[in-house]
Scaffold this motif. Structure first.
Motif: not given
Length: 372
Positions: A290-291, A293-300, A311-314
């Protein structure tokens, strides 16, 4: 009321501070400094400031002990406690389940004021043993802590929900009637009446020359009024959700995205274009995570074109999931406990849908409109 600053754990319970704590801490330090300086100027500015800071810290330690008493009774009755937060008006224990009997509710509520009263008596006893307050800063500290803790115990025993005294009243009505909801509503009404009394008295004192003290009392009354109203509404919320299953509220239209899509394209093509906030990530037709905006905001942002959703999903295995037949109240408890906005709904290892706070709010809004 969530804490912004984590202090650690005591008996396995997370202890934290809300930002508003610093406001009242400063007010206490300035007030005590002025009080000690006017009554004992010979102590000197350094001793007075140190004494004021030390007294303020010990006061908040006593507040923490008050809340720990509530929490330890709760945990001993298998009621999980998420954390204790100290804030401008005291402290709050985030107990994740309601007690199942009037007896547990009574002792869980009464032990807090009892703890404050015991602390107050101990401090006053030690102060009497020391002697003359004019020559002993320690006695001045103990006297203040003793009287403030006894005042705190008395204030909390006012029979207005959600104060401890209101919870004691709720327990007694619950024991007498056998109806937990009715007892909550009755105690909340008493709490609203007491809150209006505080507001009226505070305004009267303000115009009578009490100044900030009157406004502070009115503010406490307003805070109690909001808390009492919220407690009253929670009973209606519990009735609205009674018997409702997750399957009745969840959405079965779960947007999916390919896990190999890079984050930049995902943001531009899916998040910003559709306005949706939750997507299931699939790989070869299988849901893998699951992805949001929270996961997106953790990445530069500069890395977005070079990273995929994989790479960023839970990962699905790391997600808290519920079944379609689970009670909605239980799902909401999980959302609150783990601070989640969405829960995947899974049955027999297959994704059936998605439960989000938005769906729950829409359900409650529709229920309220049709009921009225």
């Amino acid at each position: 009321m969530r804490s912004q600053i984590k202090l650690g754990r005591v008996f396995g319970i997370q202890i934290g501070l809300h930002y508003s704590w610093f406001l009242i801490a400063l007010l206490i330090v300035f007030s005590l400094s002025s009080q000690f300086h006017s009554s004992n100027p010979a102590w000197g500015d350094g001793v007075i400031l140190t004494l004021a800071v030390g007294t303020a810290i010990l006061f908040f330690v006593s507040l923490l002990l008050h809340e720990l008493a509530h929490s330890l009774v709760a945990t001993s009755n298998k009621l999980p406690v998420k954390e204790i937060t100290l804030f401008a008006l005291g402290g709050v224990s985030q107990i994740e389940k309601n007690p199942e009997s009037a007896k547990v509710e009574f002792w869980m509520a009464f032990v807090g004021p009892l703890t404050s009263a015991v602390i107050g008596v101990i401090c006053l006893t030690l102060a009497r043993l020391i002697g003359d307050p004019s020559s002993s800063p320690w006695m001045a500290m103990l006297l203040w802590l003793g009287y403030i803790n006894l005042t705190l115990a008395g204030f909390n025993l006012l029979p207005g929900y959600p104060l401890d005294g209101g919870r004691v009243l709720r327990a007694l009505i619950w024991w007498k009637t056998g109806d937990a909801d009715r007892s909550t509503q009755s105690a909340a009404r008493v709490g609203q009446a007491i809150a209006f009394g505080f507001i009226a008295l505070g305004i009267f004192r303000y115009f009578g020359g009490a100044g900030v003290g009157g406004l502070w009392m009115a503010f406490i009354g307003w805070f109690l009024l909001q808390a009492a109203r919220e407690s009253y509404m929670q009973v209606g919320l519990a009735h609205a959700l009674k018997g409702v299953r997750v399957a009745d509220v969840m959405t079965r239209d779960c947007p999916t995205v390919d896990g190999w899509l890079n984050v930049q394209n995902f943001v531009e093509q899916e998040l910003l274009r559709t306005g949706r906030r939750c997507f299931m990530v699939v790989d070869k037709g299988q849901v893998t995570g699951l992805v949001t905006p929270h996961e997106v905001k953790q990445i530069d942002r500069a890395k977005w074109p070079f990273m995929t959703l994989h790479d960023i999903m839970r990962p699905l295995g790391d997600l808290r999931a519920v079944t379609p037949d689970a009670p909605l109240t239980g799902a909401l408890e999980s959302m609150s406990r783990y601070d989640l906005n969405q829960l995947p709904v899974i049955s027999n290892s297959h994704l059936e849908g998605l439960l989000s706070r938005a769906e729950v709010l829409n359900y409650l809004q529709t229920h309220a409109e049709l009921r009225d």
